[in-house]
Design a protein around this motif. Structure first.
Motif, PDB file in Angstrom:
ATOM      1  N   ARG A 149      -4.066 -26.350  13.392  1.00 24.44           N
ATOM      2  CA  ARG A 149      -2.654 -26.158  13.045  1.00 24.44           C
ATOM      3  C   ARG A 149      -1.774 -26.738  14.146  1.00 24.44           C
ATOM      4  NH1 ARG A 149      -2.057 -22.518   8.746  1.00 24.44           N
ATOM      5  NH2 ARG A 149       0.046 -21.899   9.369  1.00 24.44           N
ATOM      6  N   HIS A 150      -2.098 -27.966  14.519  1.00 22.62           N
ATOM      7  CA  HIS A 150      -1.460 -28.658  15.646  1.00 22.62           C
ATOM      8  C   HIS A 150      -0.761 -29.901  15.120  1.00 22.62           C
ATOM      9  CE1 HIS A 150      -1.206 -30.080  19.880  1.00 22.62           C
ATOM     10  NE2 HIS A 150      -1.319 -31.270  19.319  1.00 22.62           N
ATOM     11  N   VAL A 151       0.505 -30.082  15.487  1.00 28.78           N
ATOM     12  CA  VAL A 151       1.290 -31.223  15.023  1.00 28.78           C
ATOM     13  C   VAL A 151       1.893 -31.936  16.228  1.00 28.78           C
ATOM     14  CG1 VAL A 151       3.191 -32.000  13.563  1.00 28.78           C
ATOM     15  CG2 VAL A 151       1.845 -30.001  12.879  1.00 28.78           C
ATOM     16  N   GLU A 152       1.726 -33.254  16.260  1.00 26.14           N
ATOM     17  CA  GLU A 152       2.341 -34.068  17.300  1.00 26.14           C
ATOM     18  C   GLU A 152       3.173 -35.172  16.662  1.00 26.14           C
ATOM     19  OE1 GLU A 152      -0.718 -35.772  19.659  1.00 26.14           O
ATOM     20  OE2 GLU A 152      -1.349 -33.879  20.575  1.00 26.14           O
ATOM     21  N   VAL A 153       4.276 -35.498  17.297  1.00 24.55           N
ATOM     22  CA  VAL A 153       5.069 -36.669  16.924  1.00 24.55           C
ATOM     23  C   VAL A 153       5.180 -37.556  18.153  1.00 24.55           C
ATOM     24  CG1 VAL A 153       7.338 -37.515  16.209  1.00 24.55           C
ATOM     25  CG2 VAL A 153       6.370 -35.500  15.113  1.00 24.55           C
ATOM     26  N   ASP A 154       4.652 -38.772  18.045  1.00 22.86           N
ATOM     27  CA  ASP A 154       4.617 -39.708  19.184  1.00 22.86           C
ATOM     28  C   ASP A 154       3.988 -39.057  20.412  1.00 22.86           C
ATOM     29  OD1 ASP A 154       5.811 -41.814  17.757  1.00 22.86           O
ATOM     30  OD2 ASP A 154       7.822 -41.068  18.204  1.00 22.86           O
ATOM     31  N   GLY A 155       2.946 -38.266  20.173  1.00 20.95           N
ATOM     32  CA  GLY A 155       2.194 -37.654  21.266  1.00 20.95           C
ATOM     33  C   GLY A 155       2.753 -36.348  21.799  1.00 20.95           C
ATOM     34  N   VAL A 199      15.343 -18.952  -0.237  1.00 19.70           N
ATOM     35  CA  VAL A 199      14.526 -18.859   0.967  1.00 19.70           C
ATOM     36  C   VAL A 199      13.835 -20.186   1.253  1.00 19.70           C
ATOM     37  CG1 VAL A 199      12.433 -18.029  -0.203  1.00 19.70           C
ATOM     38  CG2 VAL A 199      12.834 -17.421   2.166  1.00 19.70           C
ATOM     39  N   VAL A 200      13.540 -20.965   0.198  1.00 19.05           N
ATOM     40  CA  VAL A 200      12.943 -22.294   0.380  1.00 19.05           C
ATOM     41  C   VAL A 200      13.936 -23.220   1.059  1.00 19.05           C
ATOM     42  CG1 VAL A 200      11.934 -24.293  -0.779  1.00 19.05           C
ATOM     43  CG2 VAL A 200      11.459 -21.994  -1.621  1.00 19.05           C
ATOM     44  N   ASP A 201      15.204 -23.181   0.642  1.00 18.53           N
ATOM     45  CA  ASP A 201      16.227 -24.037   1.242  1.00 18.53           C
ATOM     46  C   ASP A 201      16.378 -23.739   2.732  1.00 18.53           C
ATOM     47  OD1 ASP A 201      16.718 -25.033  -1.325  1.00 18.53           O
ATOM     48  OD2 ASP A 201      18.262 -23.539  -1.715  1.00 18.53           O
ATOM     49  N   ASP A 202      16.365 -22.455   3.075  1.00 20.04           N
ATOM     50  CA  ASP A 202      16.487 -22.071   4.482  1.00 20.04           C
ATOM     51  C   ASP A 202      15.307 -22.602   5.296  1.00 20.04           C
ATOM     52  OD1 ASP A 202      18.805 -20.693   3.853  1.00 20.04           O
ATOM     53  OD2 ASP A 202      17.777 -18.783   3.584  1.00 20.04           O
ATOM     54  N   LEU A 203      14.112 -22.509   4.733  1.00 17.16           N
ATOM     55  CA  LEU A 203      12.921 -22.969   5.438  1.00 17.16           C
ATOM     56  C   LEU A 203      12.920 -24.489   5.589  1.00 17.16           C
ATOM     57  CD1 LEU A 203      10.324 -21.954   6.754  1.00 17.16           C
ATOM     58  CD2 LEU A 203       9.178 -22.205   4.555  1.00 17.16           C
ATOM     59  N   VAL A 204      13.320 -25.193   4.542  1.00 18.52           N
ATOM     60  CA  VAL A 204      13.401 -26.655   4.608  1.00 18.52           C
ATOM     61  C   VAL A 204      14.407 -27.081   5.680  1.00 18.52           C
ATOM     62  CG1 VAL A 204      14.194 -28.715   3.368  1.00 18.52           C
ATOM     63  CG2 VAL A 204      12.632 -27.114   2.259  1.00 18.52           C
ATOM     64  N   LYS A 205      15.540 -26.399   5.750  1.00 15.68           N
ATOM     65  CA  LYS A 205      16.561 -26.735   6.745  1.00 15.68           C
ATOM     66  C   LYS A 205      16.009 -26.630   8.161  1.00 15.68           C
ATOM     67  CE  LYS A 205      21.216 -25.392   8.225  1.00 15.68           C
ATOM     68  NZ  LYS A 205      22.350 -24.449   7.990  1.00 15.68           N
ATOM     69  N   ARG A 206      15.267 -25.559   8.431  1.00 17.78           N
ATOM     70  CA  ARG A 206      14.684 -25.372   9.766  1.00 17.78           C
ATOM     71  C   ARG A 206      13.625 -26.427  10.065  1.00 17.78           C
ATOM     72  NH1 ARG A 206      14.396 -19.560  11.295  1.00 17.78           N
ATOM     73  NH2 ARG A 206      12.170 -19.869  11.600  1.00 17.78           N
ATOM     74  N   LEU A 207      12.810 -26.724   9.057  1.00 15.47           N
ATOM     75  CA  LEU A 207      11.742 -27.709   9.237  1.00 15.47           C
ATOM     76  C   LEU A 207      12.319 -29.103   9.457  1.00 15.47           C
ATOM     77  CD1 LEU A 207       8.720 -28.134   9.287  1.00 15.47           C
ATOM     78  CD2 LEU A 207       8.716 -28.233   6.798  1.00 15.47           C
ATOM     79  N   ARG A 208      13.344 -29.462   8.699  1.00 18.66           N
ATOM     80  CA  ARG A 208      13.992 -30.765   8.868  1.00 18.66           C
ATOM     81  C   ARG A 208      14.555 -30.937  10.280  1.00 18.66           C
ATOM     82  NH1 ARG A 208      17.451 -31.010   3.276  1.00 18.66           N
ATOM     83  NH2 ARG A 208      16.047 -32.357   2.062  1.00 18.66           N
ATOM     84  N   LYS A 209      15.162 -29.879  10.790  1.00 17.23           N
ATOM     85  CA  LYS A 209      15.743 -29.981  12.134  1.00 17.23           C
ATOM     86  C   LYS A 209      14.681 -30.261  13.186  1.00 17.23           C
ATOM     87  CE  LYS A 209      18.894 -27.728  15.373  1.00 17.23           C
ATOM     88  NZ  LYS A 209      18.177 -28.278  16.536  1.00 17.23           N
ATOM     89  N   LYS A 210      13.564 -29.548  13.096  1.00 22.47           N
ATOM     90  CA  LYS A 210      12.506 -29.763  14.087  1.00 22.47           C
ATOM     91  C   LYS A 210      11.914 -31.160  13.974  1.00 22.47           C
ATOM     92  CE  LYS A 210      11.169 -24.936  14.769  1.00 22.47           C
ATOM     93  NZ  LYS A 210      10.082 -23.948  14.815  1.00 22.47           N
ATOM     94  N   LEU A 211      11.691 -31.624  12.745  1.00 24.30           N
ATOM     95  CA  LEU A 211      11.153 -32.975  12.553  1.00 24.30           C
ATOM     96  C   LEU A 211      12.154 -34.021  13.022  1.00 24.30           C
ATOM     97  CD1 LEU A 211       9.573 -32.510   9.007  1.00 24.30           C
ATOM     98  CD2 LEU A 211       8.318 -32.804  11.150  1.00 24.30           C
ATOM     99  N   GLY A 212      13.434 -33.804  12.701  1.00 25.32           N
ATOM    100  CA  GLY A 212      14.461 -34.753  13.111  1.00 25.32           C
ATOM    101  C   GLY A 212      14.623 -34.811  14.617  1.00 25.32           C
ATOM    102  N   ASP A 213      14.631 -33.642  15.270  1.00 25.90           N
ATOM    103  CA  ASP A 213      14.772 -33.608  16.726  1.00 25.90           C
ATOM    104  C   ASP A 213      13.615 -34.321  17.424  1.00 25.90           C
ATOM    105  OD1 ASP A 213      17.091 -32.185  16.431  1.00 25.90           O
ATOM    106  OD2 ASP A 213      16.231 -30.229  16.960  1.00 25.90           O
ATOM    107  N   ALA A 214      12.420 -34.270  16.792  1.00 27.83           N
ATOM    108  CA  ALA A 214      11.240 -34.912  17.389  1.00 27.83           C
ATOM    109  C   ALA A 214      11.150 -36.398  17.050  1.00 27.83           C
ATOM    110  CB  ALA A 214       9.971 -34.209  16.917  1.00 27.83           C
ATOM    111  N   GLY A 215      12.002 -36.871  16.141  1.00 28.14           N
ATOM    112  CA  GLY A 215      11.976 -38.281  15.770  1.00 28.14           C
ATOM    113  C   GLY A 215      10.910 -38.638  14.752  1.00 28.14           C
ATOM    114  N   ALA A 216      10.459 -37.668  13.965  1.00 28.87           N
ATOM    115  CA  ALA A 216       9.428 -37.941  12.955  1.00 28.87           C
ATOM    116  C   ALA A 216       9.992 -38.830  11.852  1.00 28.87           C
ATOM    117  CB  ALA A 216       8.913 -36.635  12.357  1.00 28.87           C
ATOM    118  N   ILE A 217       9.162 -39.743  11.348  1.00 22.60           N
ATOM    119  CA  ILE A 217       9.597 -40.573  10.224  1.00 22.60           C
ATOM    120  C   ILE A 217       9.118 -39.991   8.891  1.00 22.60           C
ATOM    121  CG2 ILE A 217       9.749 -42.653  11.625  1.00 22.60           C
ATOM    122  CD1 ILE A 217       7.135 -43.601  10.367  1.00 22.60           C
ATOM    123  N   PHE A 218       8.481 -38.807   8.958  1.00 25.55           N
ATOM    124  CA  PHE A 218       8.209 -38.043   7.739  1.00 25.55           C
ATOM    125  C   PHE A 218       9.455 -37.239   7.419  1.00 25.55           C
ATOM    126  CE2 PHE A 218       7.020 -34.057   5.659  1.00 25.55           C
ATOM    127  CZ  PHE A 218       6.335 -34.541   4.551  1.00 25.55           C
TER     128      PHE A 218
END
Length: 234
Positions: A149-155, A199-218
């Motif tokens: 359950r480990h996720v990396e973006v650009d290392g 509750v799905v919208d709230d979860l997506v919003k949080r997930l998008r922020k983390k992915l965006g802050d990390a620079g993910a292209i997913f």
């Protein structure tokens, strides 16, 4: 014999819940507050936790946040407050179920049994896969080890809550396929959910922020009037 931890500052409720669980053959340890809880979970490794939200000192949501950093054991939250927000936040932070007081103790015991059955089902599935080598999934500039359950973006590792990770891996495994909010609740929460689909919208919003802050292209694309899908977009 499964070991259940019960935490509630009301001694009458604590005694009632513990008594019903013991009658069904569970070993029960009860706590009037959360001061010793985290250390006892680390040392004793209970099979399930029943956790009240409103308690003096450390409240249940704060305890839930800490507990989810080191264990995925089933957690059922209970609360006398009727606030919908408490239930939504609890589910987002990683509790598996939520009951409002007053409730019949038999219902709570039934939910505990259901959670433990799910744990056994997933344990058998995971045990069958232990002989396989660890696999990594690469999605754009994101690398995922589902086993760890480990996720990396650009290392660089990204920290997710249990529910955030479950939604991410589901969308990654079904790239470009659209899902309604109801379908995502069914797939990610994995039990009957009687709350608001927002509750799905709230979860997506949080997930998008983390992915965006990390620079993910997913990315998680919104399909207006329907739901969401996962996609890679540079």
């Amino acid at each position: 014999m499964s070991h259940i931890f019960v935490v509630d500052d009301d001694p009458n409720i604590l005694e009632l819940i513990s008594g019903y669980l013991r009658k069904d053959g569970f070993r029960v340890t009860s706590f009037p507050d959360g001061h010793e809880l985290v250390n006892r979970i680390r040392s004793e490794g209970p099979d399930c936790l029943i956790l009240d939200i409103m308690m003096p000192g450390i409240n249940g949501l704060s305890l839930l946040t800490t507990i989810r950093t080191f264990t995925e054991m089933p957690i059922i939250m209970i609360s006398a407050r009727g606030e919908e927000e408490d239930r939504i936040i609890g589910l987002e932070l990683g509790c598996n179920d939520f009951l409002r007081k007053p409730f019949h103790p038999r219902e709570l015991v039934g939910r505990v049994k259901g959670m433990l059955r799910l744990v056994q089902m997933y344990k058998h599935r995971d045990d069958a896969a232990t002989s396989l080598p660890e696999k990594y999934l690469t999605v754009g500039n994101m690398r995922i080890s589902d086993e760890l359950r480990h996720v990396e973006v650009d290392g660089t590792e990204i920290s997710f809550t249990s529910r955030e990770y479950d939604l991410l891996i589901f969308l990654v495994n079904h790239m470009e396929r659209p899902f309604s909010r109801e379908q995502l609740i069914q797939q990610v929460w994995k039990y009957d959910f009687m709350g608001e689909v927002r509750v799905v919208d709230d979860l997506v919003k949080r997930l998008r922020k983390k992915l965006g802050d990390a620079g993910a292209i997913f990315h998680i694309d919104t399909l207006w009037g329907f739901g969401y899908k996962g996609t890679v977009r540079t």
